[in-house]
Write a protein that holds these residues in place. Structure first.
Motif, PDB file in Angstrom:
ATOM      1  N   PHE A   1      -0.744  -1.004  -6.717  1.00  0.00           N
ATOM      2  CA  PHE A   1      -1.083  -1.923  -5.630  1.00  0.00           C
ATOM      3  C   PHE A   1      -1.552  -3.266  -6.174  1.00  0.00           C
ATOM      4  CE2 PHE A   1      -4.248  -3.741  -2.694  1.00  0.00           C
ATOM      5  CZ  PHE A   1      -3.413  -3.987  -1.613  1.00  0.00           C
ATOM      6  N   GLY A   2      -2.310  -3.233  -7.274  1.00  0.00           N
ATOM      7  CA  GLY A   2      -2.784  -4.487  -7.859  1.00  0.00           C
ATOM      8  C   GLY A   2      -1.642  -5.366  -8.334  1.00  0.00           C
ATOM      9  N   ILE A   3      -0.656  -4.760  -8.972  1.00  0.00           N
ATOM     10  CA  ILE A   3       0.497  -5.533  -9.465  1.00  0.00           C
ATOM     11  C   ILE A   3       1.326  -6.058  -8.306  1.00  0.00           C
ATOM     12  CG2 ILE A   3       2.655  -5.395 -10.759  1.00  0.00           C
ATOM     13  CD1 ILE A   3       1.248  -3.290 -12.542  1.00  0.00           C
ATOM     14  N   ARG A   4       1.599  -5.195  -7.335  1.00  0.00           N
ATOM     15  CA  ARG A   4       2.386  -5.645  -6.190  1.00  0.00           C
ATOM     16  C   ARG A   4       1.615  -6.684  -5.369  1.00  0.00           C
ATOM     17  NH1 ARG A   4       6.715  -7.569  -4.252  1.00  0.00           N
ATOM     18  NH2 ARG A   4       7.048  -7.197  -2.049  1.00  0.00           N
ATOM     19  N   GLY A   5       0.307  -6.476  -5.237  1.00  0.00           N
ATOM     20  CA  GLY A   5      -0.518  -7.443  -4.517  1.00  0.00           C
ATOM     21  C   GLY A   5      -0.546  -8.789  -5.216  1.00  0.00           C
ATOM     22  N   GLY A   6      -0.603  -8.784  -6.548  1.00  0.00           N
ATOM     23  CA  GLY A   6      -0.564 -10.033  -7.294  1.00  0.00           C
ATOM     24  C   GLY A   6       0.745 -10.768  -7.107  1.00  0.00           C
ATOM     25  N   THR A   7       1.823  -9.997  -6.962  1.00  0.00           N
ATOM     26  CA  THR A   7       3.125 -10.608  -6.696  1.00  0.00           C
ATOM     27  C   THR A   7       3.131 -11.327  -5.350  1.00  0.00           C
ATOM     28  OG1 THR A   7       4.291  -8.947  -8.005  1.00  0.00           O
ATOM     29  CG2 THR A   7       5.576 -10.113  -6.352  1.00  0.00           C
ATOM     30  N   ILE A   8       2.543 -10.669  -4.341  1.00  0.00           N
ATOM     31  CA  ILE A   8       2.515 -11.260  -2.998  1.00  0.00           C
ATOM     32  C   ILE A   8       1.575 -12.468  -2.957  1.00  0.00           C
ATOM     33  CG2 ILE A   8       1.917 -10.837  -0.585  1.00  0.00           C
ATOM     34  CD1 ILE A   8       2.644  -7.867  -1.095  1.00  0.00           C
TER      35      ILE A   8
ATOM     36  N   LEU B   1      17.145  -8.081  -4.623  1.00  0.00           N
ATOM     37  CA  LEU B   1      17.785  -9.369  -4.867  1.00  0.00           C
ATOM     38  C   LEU B   1      16.786 -10.508  -4.887  1.00  0.00           C
ATOM     39  CD1 LEU B   1      20.934  -8.935  -2.587  1.00  0.00           C
ATOM     40  CD2 LEU B   1      20.690  -8.445  -5.023  1.00  0.00           C
ATOM     41  N   ARG B   2      15.514 -10.185  -4.752  1.00  0.00           N
ATOM     42  CA  ARG B   2      14.486 -11.219  -4.821  1.00  0.00           C
ATOM     43  C   ARG B   2      13.760 -11.103  -6.146  1.00  0.00           C
ATOM     44  NH1 ARG B   2      13.078  -9.522   0.717  1.00  0.00           N
ATOM     45  NH2 ARG B   2      11.176  -8.590  -0.092  1.00  0.00           N
ATOM     46  N   ARG B   3      13.321 -12.232  -6.682  1.00  0.00           N
ATOM     47  CA  ARG B   3      12.616 -12.220  -7.964  1.00  0.00           C
ATOM     48  C   ARG B   3      11.154 -11.830  -7.747  1.00  0.00           C
ATOM     49  NH1 ARG B   3      12.886 -17.412 -11.328  1.00  0.00           N
ATOM     50  NH2 ARG B   3      11.611 -16.038 -12.613  1.00  0.00           N
ATOM     51  N   GLU B   4      10.964 -10.578  -7.394  1.00  0.00           N
ATOM     52  CA  GLU B   4       9.627 -10.074  -7.157  1.00  0.00           C
ATOM     53  C   GLU B   4       9.400  -8.817  -7.982  1.00  0.00           C
ATOM     54  OE1 GLU B   4       8.808  -9.439  -3.077  1.00  0.00           O
ATOM     55  OE2 GLU B   4       9.290 -11.484  -2.455  1.00  0.00           O
ATOM     56  N   ILE B   5       8.136  -8.583  -8.331  1.00  0.00           N
ATOM     57  CA  ILE B   5       7.786  -7.343  -9.028  1.00  0.00           C
ATOM     58  C   ILE B   5       7.598  -6.269  -7.956  1.00  0.00           C
ATOM     59  CG2 ILE B   5       6.175  -6.208 -10.588  1.00  0.00           C
ATOM     60  CD1 ILE B   5       5.460  -8.924 -11.704  1.00  0.00           C
ATOM     61  N   TYR B   6       8.565  -5.409  -7.817  1.00  0.00           N
ATOM     62  CA  TYR B   6       8.539  -4.383  -6.769  1.00  0.00           C
ATOM     63  C   TYR B   6       8.732  -2.999  -7.386  1.00  0.00           C
ATOM     64  CZ  TYR B   6       9.387  -2.254  -2.190  1.00  0.00           C
ATOM     65  OH  TYR B   6       9.308  -1.479  -1.061  1.00  0.00           O
ATOM     66  N   ILE B   7       9.937  -2.748  -7.868  1.00  0.00           N
ATOM     67  CA  ILE B   7      10.209  -1.448  -8.484  1.00  0.00           C
ATOM     68  C   ILE B   7       9.345  -1.257  -9.728  1.00  0.00           C
ATOM     69  CG2 ILE B   7      11.970  -0.056  -9.628  1.00  0.00           C
ATOM     70  CD1 ILE B   7      14.021  -1.254  -7.759  1.00  0.00           C
ATOM     71  N   ALA B   8       9.149  -2.340 -10.483  1.00  0.00           N
ATOM     72  CA  ALA B   8       8.339  -2.247 -11.706  1.00  0.00           C
ATOM     73  C   ALA B   8       6.898  -1.857 -11.387  1.00  0.00           C
ATOM     74  CB  ALA B   8       8.369  -3.573 -12.458  1.00  0.00           C
ATOM     75  N   ALA B   9       6.353  -2.380 -10.288  1.00  0.00           N
ATOM     76  CA  ALA B   9       4.981  -2.041  -9.898  1.00  0.00           C
ATOM     77  C   ALA B   9       4.876  -0.553  -9.587  1.00  0.00           C
ATOM     78  CB  ALA B   9       4.568  -2.869  -8.682  1.00  0.00           C
ATOM     79  N   CYS B  10       5.860  -0.038  -8.865  1.00  0.00           N
ATOM     80  CA  CYS B  10       5.880   1.386  -8.538  1.00  0.00           C
ATOM     81  C   CYS B  10       6.028   2.234  -9.801  1.00  0.00           C
ATOM     82  CB  CYS B  10       7.028   1.657  -7.572  1.00  0.00           C
ATOM     83  SG  CYS B  10       7.072   3.339  -6.927  1.00  0.00           S
TER      84      CYS B  10
ATOM     85  N   VAL C   1       0.839  -1.199   0.000  1.00  0.00           N
ATOM     86  CA  VAL C   1       0.000   0.000   0.000  1.00  0.00           C
ATOM     87  C   VAL C   1       0.877   1.252   0.000  1.00  0.00           C
ATOM     88  CG1 VAL C   1      -1.795   1.284   1.210  1.00  0.00           C
ATOM     89  CG2 VAL C   1      -1.854  -1.214   1.211  1.00  0.00           C
ATOM     90  N   ALA C   2       1.917   1.246   0.844  1.00  0.00           N
ATOM     91  CA  ALA C   2       2.817   2.398   0.911  1.00  0.00           C
ATOM     92  C   ALA C   2       3.531   2.615  -0.412  1.00  0.00           C
ATOM     93  CB  ALA C   2       3.833   2.192   2.035  1.00  0.00           C
ATOM     94  N   LEU C   3       3.970   1.541  -1.029  1.00  0.00           N
ATOM     95  CA  LEU C   3       4.649   1.615  -2.324  1.00  0.00           C
ATOM     96  C   LEU C   3       3.778   2.313  -3.360  1.00  0.00           C
ATOM     97  CD1 LEU C   3       7.118   0.288  -4.108  1.00  0.00           C
ATOM     98  CD2 LEU C   3       5.330  -1.328  -4.762  1.00  0.00           C
ATOM     99  N   ALA C   4       2.506   1.900  -3.422  1.00  0.00           N
ATOM    100  CA  ALA C   4       1.584   2.471  -4.405  1.00  0.00           C
ATOM    101  C   ALA C   4       1.285   3.936  -4.103  1.00  0.00           C
ATOM    102  CB  ALA C   4       0.298   1.654  -4.435  1.00  0.00           C
TER     103      ALA C   4
END
Length: 209
Positions: free
Chosen positions: A182-189, A144-153, A95-98
């Motif tokens: 948030f939707g993209i990051r939430g889908g990652t989680i 260093l983790r294979r997660e969509i983080y920066i791309a979601a932001c 949520v904070a990221l978004a």
């Protein structure tokens, strides 16, 4: 207070909460909670304002420090009763990221008028606090983790900038950008979404070169 400004307070408060939760996972004292909450809450915005050469937001308005301190205090008291602090940390961070990503894009756009700088400032504001938190808490960094983080932001910030440039009301553009990030990051989680990883090819034998 406008809806855009609200995102700023929400981003700081939620990032501060994730910093305090990280402190609880490391079993730190109250000073550790306050420090990690503050660094995580204001880290990204501080870097943004320094780069944009504008007054640093929490110096101009110390209420941000009070938000970080209050959040740290609440987490310090309530964290022992939370069953899965890491899962809550992940969702609060999403949520904070978004929220902070969209606000960072807004401020970058307002200060410079550049769509490119707006997107970059959104990415920096929305992600740097979490990266600093992970480094200080000695957690595996999101970089260093294979997660969509920066791309979601980045996507949320880009959508806000594009819709703002197209003439949409700022609050509406912010809402769409926030929901997408948030939707993209939430889908990652929730579902483990990943970007394709780099696959290297075997090196050639020196005699074949």
């Amino acid at each position: 207070m406008t809806s855009i400004e609200t995102l700023d307070y929400v981003g700081v408060g939620l990032f501060a909460a994730t910093g305090a939760l990280a402190a609880s996972r490391k079993q730190l004292d109250i000073i550790g909670f306050l420090f990690l909450a503050a660094v995580t809450g204001i880290g990204g915005g501080t870097a943004r304002d320094l780069i944009l050469d504008v007054p640093v937001f929490w110096i101009s308005n110390p209420i941000y420090l009070l938000i970080c301190a209050g959040t740290a205090g609440v987490i310090y008291i309530t964290a022992p009763f939370v069953e899965s602090r890491y899962k809550i940390l992940l969702w609060l961070d999403a949520v904070a990221l978004a929220a902070y990503g969209v606000f960072g894009a807004h401020k970058g756009l307002i200060v410079t008028g550049s769509a490119t700088i707006g997107i970059v400032m959104g990415m920096l504001t929305g992600t740097l606090g979490g990266i600093i938190r992970d480094i200080l808490a000695r957690e595996a960094s999101v970089l260093l983790r294979r997660e969509i983080y920066i791309a979601a932001c980045a996507i949320g910030a880009a959508i806000y900038v594009a819709l703002n440039k197209a003439g949409l009301e700022p609050w509406a553009a912010a809402a769409v950008g926030f929901v997408m990030a948030f939707g993209i990051r939430g889908g990652t989680i929730k579902f483990g979404w990943r970007l394709p990883a780099y696959r290297s090819t075997p090196g050639r034998d020196p005699e074949d070169i």
